[in-house]
Design a protein around this motif. Structure first.
Motif, PDB file in Angstrom:
ATOM      1  N   ASP A 197       3.541 -35.609 -11.623  1.00 20.56           N
ATOM      2  CA  ASP A 197       2.360 -35.861 -12.452  1.00 20.56           C
ATOM      3  C   ASP A 197       2.104 -37.360 -12.599  1.00 20.56           C
ATOM      4  OD1 ASP A 197       2.063 -33.163 -12.800  1.00 20.56           O
ATOM      5  OD2 ASP A 197       2.919 -33.104 -14.824  1.00 20.56           O
ATOM      6  N   GLY A 198       3.156 -38.110 -12.827  1.00 19.81           N
ATOM      7  CA  GLY A 198       2.993 -39.553 -12.998  1.00 19.81           C
ATOM      8  C   GLY A 198       2.507 -40.241 -11.740  1.00 19.81           C
ATOM      9  N   MET A 199       3.079 -39.865 -10.592  1.00 20.67           N
ATOM     10  CA  MET A 199       2.638 -40.456  -9.324  1.00 20.67           C
ATOM     11  C   MET A 199       1.203 -40.061  -9.013  1.00 20.67           C
ATOM     12  SD  MET A 199       4.873 -42.486  -8.014  1.00 20.67           S
ATOM     13  CE  MET A 199       4.016 -42.646  -6.456  1.00 20.67           C
ATOM     14  N   GLY A 200       0.879 -38.785  -9.231  1.00 21.90           N
ATOM     15  CA  GLY A 200      -0.481 -38.332  -8.954  1.00 21.90           C
ATOM     16  C   GLY A 200      -1.511 -39.082  -9.773  1.00 21.90           C
ATOM     17  N   ALA A 201      -1.230 -39.278 -11.059  1.00 25.28           N
ATOM     18  CA  ALA A 201      -2.170 -39.990 -11.931  1.00 25.28           C
ATOM     19  C   ALA A 201      -2.315 -41.443 -11.507  1.00 25.28           C
ATOM     20  CB  ALA A 201      -1.691 -39.902 -13.383  1.00 25.28           C
ATOM     21  N   LEU A 202      -1.207 -42.088 -11.155  1.00 20.80           N
ATOM     22  CA  LEU A 202      -1.254 -43.487 -10.743  1.00 20.80           C
ATOM     23  C   LEU A 202      -2.078 -43.667  -9.466  1.00 20.80           C
ATOM     24  CD1 LEU A 202      -0.032 -46.376 -11.318  1.00 20.80           C
ATOM     25  CD2 LEU A 202       1.712 -45.770  -9.624  1.00 20.80           C
ATOM     26  N   VAL A 203      -1.872 -42.791  -8.505  1.00 13.65           N
ATOM     27  CA  VAL A 203      -2.590 -42.905  -7.230  1.00 13.65           C
ATOM     28  C   VAL A 203      -4.078 -42.614  -7.428  1.00 13.65           C
ATOM     29  CG1 VAL A 203      -2.777 -41.994  -4.882  1.00 13.65           C
ATOM     30  CG2 VAL A 203      -0.511 -42.347  -5.899  1.00 13.65           C
ATOM     31  N   ARG A 204      -4.404 -41.570  -8.187  1.00 13.05           N
ATOM     32  CA  ARG A 204      -5.819 -41.226  -8.397  1.00 13.05           C
ATOM     33  C   ARG A 204      -6.576 -42.345  -9.100  1.00 13.05           C
ATOM     34  NH1 ARG A 204      -3.751 -36.306 -10.217  1.00 13.05           N
ATOM     35  NH2 ARG A 204      -4.279 -36.907 -12.357  1.00 13.05           N
ATOM     36  N   ASP A 205      -5.889 -43.049  -9.992  1.00 11.13           N
ATOM     37  CA  ASP A 205      -6.562 -44.092 -10.773  1.00 11.13           C
ATOM     38  C   ASP A 205      -6.706 -45.404 -10.020  1.00 11.13           C
ATOM     39  OD1 ASP A 205      -6.767 -42.316 -12.845  1.00 11.13           O
ATOM     40  OD2 ASP A 205      -5.070 -43.121 -13.994  1.00 11.13           O
ATOM     41  N   ASN A 206      -6.087 -45.529  -8.882  1.00  8.76           N
ATOM     42  CA  ASN A 206      -6.142 -46.784  -8.121  1.00  8.76           C
ATOM     43  C   ASN A 206      -6.401 -46.475  -6.655  1.00  8.76           C
ATOM     44  OD1 ASN A 206      -5.656 -49.221  -6.784  1.00  8.76           O
ATOM     45  ND2 ASN A 206      -4.186 -49.896  -8.324  1.00  8.76           N
ATOM     46  N   PRO A 207      -7.644 -46.631  -6.189  1.00  9.32           N
ATOM     47  CA  PRO A 207      -7.986 -46.274  -4.808  1.00  9.32           C
ATOM     48  C   PRO A 207      -7.327 -47.149  -3.755  1.00  9.32           C
ATOM     49  CG  PRO A 207      -9.826 -47.371  -5.882  1.00  9.32           C
ATOM     50  CD  PRO A 207      -8.818 -47.108  -6.946  1.00  9.32           C
ATOM     51  N   GLU A 208      -6.665 -48.235  -4.171  1.00  5.71           N
ATOM     52  CA  GLU A 208      -6.012 -49.118  -3.201  1.00  5.71           C
ATOM     53  C   GLU A 208      -4.532 -48.789  -3.020  1.00  5.71           C
ATOM     54  OE1 GLU A 208      -7.678 -51.184  -1.254  1.00  5.71           O
ATOM     55  OE2 GLU A 208      -9.404 -50.295  -2.278  1.00  5.71           O
ATOM     56  N   ILE A 209      -4.088 -47.698  -3.630  1.00  8.54           N
ATOM     57  CA  ILE A 209      -2.698 -47.243  -3.448  1.00  8.54           C
ATOM     58  C   ILE A 209      -2.657 -46.170  -2.370  1.00  8.54           C
ATOM     59  CG2 ILE A 209      -0.789 -45.963  -4.497  1.00  8.54           C
ATOM     60  CD1 ILE A 209      -1.403 -47.242  -7.125  1.00  8.54           C
ATOM     61  N   ARG A 210      -1.657 -46.253  -1.507  1.00  6.14           N
ATOM     62  CA  ARG A 210      -1.328 -45.146  -0.602  1.00  6.14           C
ATOM     63  C   ARG A 210       0.105 -44.708  -0.922  1.00  6.14           C
ATOM     64  NH1 ARG A 210      -2.859 -43.097   4.453  1.00  6.14           N
ATOM     65  NH2 ARG A 210      -4.394 -44.765   4.670  1.00  6.14           N
ATOM     66  N   TRP A 211       0.272 -43.415  -1.160  1.00  3.91           N
ATOM     67  CA  TRP A 211       1.610 -42.873  -1.416  1.00  3.91           C
ATOM     68  C   TRP A 211       2.104 -42.196  -0.144  1.00  3.91           C
ATOM     69  CZ3 TRP A 211       2.979 -38.057  -4.830  1.00  3.91           C
ATOM     70  CH2 TRP A 211       4.370 -38.010  -5.038  1.00  3.91           C
ATOM     71  N   VAL A 212       3.243 -42.663   0.367  1.00 10.19           N
ATOM     72  CA  VAL A 212       3.832 -42.148   1.602  1.00 10.19           C
ATOM     73  C   VAL A 212       5.106 -41.384   1.255  1.00 10.19           C
ATOM     74  CG1 VAL A 212       4.785 -42.731   3.858  1.00 10.19           C
ATOM     75  CG2 VAL A 212       2.891 -44.070   2.919  1.00 10.19           C
ATOM     76  N   LEU A 213       5.146 -40.117   1.588  1.00  5.40           N
ATOM     77  CA  LEU A 213       6.339 -39.299   1.401  1.00  5.40           C
ATOM     78  C   LEU A 213       7.001 -39.083   2.751  1.00  5.40           C
ATOM     79  CD1 LEU A 213       5.301 -36.501  -1.146  1.00  5.40           C
ATOM     80  CD2 LEU A 213       6.854 -38.407  -1.519  1.00  5.40           C
ATOM     81  N   VAL A 214       8.281 -39.436   2.850  1.00  4.86           N
ATOM     82  CA  VAL A 214       9.020 -39.306   4.108  1.00  4.86           C
ATOM     83  C   VAL A 214      10.138 -38.295   3.913  1.00  4.86           C
ATOM     84  CG1 VAL A 214      10.307 -40.498   5.907  1.00  4.86           C
ATOM     85  CG2 VAL A 214       8.525 -41.720   4.631  1.00  4.86           C
ATOM     86  N   GLY A 215      10.098 -37.206   4.666  1.00 10.61           N
ATOM     87  CA  GLY A 215      11.101 -36.158   4.565  1.00 10.61           C
ATOM     88  C   GLY A 215      10.448 -34.795   4.638  1.00 10.61           C
ATOM     89  N   ARG A 216      11.183 -33.848   5.173  1.00 10.33           N
ATOM     90  CA  ARG A 216      10.638 -32.502   5.287  1.00 10.33           C
ATOM     91  C   ARG A 216      10.434 -31.875   3.905  1.00 10.33           C
ATOM     92  NH1 ARG A 216      14.637 -29.857   9.669  1.00 10.33           N
ATOM     93  NH2 ARG A 216      16.123 -30.984   8.331  1.00 10.33           N
TER      94      ARG A 216
END
Length: 496
Positions: free
Chosen positions: A313-332
């Motif tokens: 929830d915290g990561m989702g809110a942070l990314v949605r509120d800032n269009p200049e963030i890219r969240w990269v998840l590495v792992g299956r």
């Protein structure tokens, strides 16, 4: 859907076959109807109770105990503090019953044990496997010491030609002191380890529930590496890690470790972790990232378990509120996770199932956001070394041992406040990275680790000398018979 089906459905990608095998063992060994109507939240304590009251032989019970521990890692079981304590206590009771057949232990400490060593290295997999690389660093710290003349290494898995070549490179001339023994190929490996003369026994990433950890303590000093926010199940003369002793004492007490275990813990400045050199230089464009983006990366083999709702929830809110963030998840990850993130975050989300050159990927990232999890230490070290500032919680997880205390958050709210500040302020990120890389240099100082390990060996010898011959009750943390309890207290028995 029954509880066993629920557990299987929650298995992490790559572990489904192993989970299915474990669940089948539960069905074969325990009454299949005993799982009817059991809720997943009650599954762990229910299985512990079933094993505890079963008539299974000790070896069979220990297999199921180890299996349940594996499910905690591979499925979203939420073993919890109570479950961890109950499982470890059941294991120690079972070991104690098994150990009564053993009539031998050392009664005199031989100083020669400080110069001859047995290392139980755990699973050797490949050179990309961080515990495998760490095992060779640990062996090097012992073998390169001119005072040491013998290092026997007992391992599971396969010592492949690639690993043999790696050993020759890493150990150099000191390889002449080292002999490798396959646990899988020799069922009498413990007799060989204990019968080859005085030894100090070392445990590096060995399976926590393997009984030979406790049996070794009957015949020699023992030194055990601990990590992953787990309390040790079995006795050792010295436990070590880079975590603060106060943190360890609180954690182990909460997870039901026997009284006295934390007293044997030592905090080290350095550890047998090594740098992963990038195979190539990759630019952002090559990976599909924009130059102006702030790239936050999260890496793990079990992200579907490691990421709790507060983190998501915290990561989702942070990314949605800032269009200049890219969240990269590495792992299956399970497909439903990926689909949910892609649906909500769109082009601001990237999933990379696997990357065999993680160091070069981390080098183009700005921040490593560690989930609220037990492990992740080695990946965090790699991120700092590659140039990504790490943010993590200080109240949970082993990553806290590798960043300055001022960089640690105490809860989810402060975590995301600090992460937001790092996103907004490049200078702050740069300052954090300098501090983290300074600490990392100490953590990766292999010469210093060799010196610290030598001190641990000396401490283990002194403690071993003071405790032998050692009662089985002490090794397995069981209630002392009244006559022994009176003797240890200095009081004699009297009639009333």
């Amino acid at each position: 859907m029954g509880v066993l089906d629920e557990v299987l459905n929650d298995a992490q990608p790559g572990y489904v076959a192993s989970v299915r095998t474990i669940l089948q063992r539960f069905m074969d060994a325990l009454d299949p109807t005993a799982f009817d109507g059991v809720a997943k939240a009650d599954f762990v304590l229910h299985v512990i109770d079933l094993i505890s009251h079963s008539s299974l032989a000790s070896g069979h019970r220990l297999q199921l105990i180890s299996d349940l521990s594996s499910l905690d890692w591979w499925c979203d079981l939420e073993l919890g503090d109570d479950g961890s304590a109950a499982l470890a206590a059941l294991a120690r009771r079972t070991y104690f019953q098994e150990a009564h057949a053993i009539g031998f232990q050392m009664e005199r400490a031989d100083p020669a044990v400080q110069h001859a060593h047995c290392v139980f290295a755990g699973l050797l997999l490949d050179v990309l496997h961080s515990p495998t690389r760490g095992a060779f660093d640990y062996i090097h710290a012992l073998a390169a010491d001119p005072d040491n003349h013998t290092v026997d290494v007992f391992y599971s898995g396969t010592l492949t030609p690639a690993l043999q070549a790696y050993a020759r490179t890493r150990l150099g001339a000191s390889l002449a002191k080292v002999t490798f023994h396959s646990i899988d190929a020799d069922p009498n490996f413990l007799a060989q380890a204990a019968g080859s003369g005085p030894r100090t026994f070392h445990f590096w990433c060995e399976q926590a529930f393997i009984i030979h950890i406790s049996l070794a303590a009957l015949v020699g000093p023992t030194v055990m590496f601990t990590c992953g926010d787990a309390a040790p199940v079995q006795y050792a003369d010295v436990y070590w890690y880079c975590q603060d002793p106060a943190y360890i004492a609180k954690l182990w007490r909460r997870k039901g470790a026997p009284d006295g275990f934390a007293d044997n813990y030592r905090q080290l400045e350095s550890a047998p972790f090594n740098r992963s050199v990038a195979k190539q230089n990759r630019g952002r464009a090559e990976l599909g990232f924009r130059p102006e983006e702030t790239i936050i990366v999260t890496v793990g083999n079990r992200l579907g378990v490691d990421m709790d709702q507060a983190f998501v929830d915290g990561m989702g809110a942070l990314v949605r509120d800032n269009p200049e963030i890219r969240w990269v998840l590495v792992g299956r990850m399970q497909a439903f996770w990926v689909e949910a993130f892609e649906s909500v975050l769109g082009s601001q989300f990237t999933h990379i199932p696997y990357d065999d050159d993680l160091a070069s990927l981390l080098a183009v990232c700005d921040i490593f956001a560690n989930p609220f999890r037990a492990g992740g230490g080695n990946t965090a070290l790699m991120a700092i070394d590659a140039g990504a500032a790490v943010i993590t919680r200080g109240d949970v997880g082993d990553v806290g041992a590798f960043v300055p205390s001022s960089h640690l958050s105490c809860d989810a709210e402060s975590y995301f406040a600090m992460l937001g500040a790092l996103v907004d302020d490049r200078a702050l990120r740069a300052a954090w990275l300098v501090e983290q890389q300074t600490l990392l240099a100490r953590r990766l100082d292999q010469d210093n680790f060799a010196r610290e390990l030598k001190v641990l060996t000396q401490i283990a010898f002194r403690r071993f000398s003071a405790r032998i011959p050692t009662s089985l009750e002490t090794i397995f943390a069981q209630p002392m018979p009244k006559r022994l309890a009176l003797r240890s207290s200095g009081r004699g028995a009297r009639l009333r």
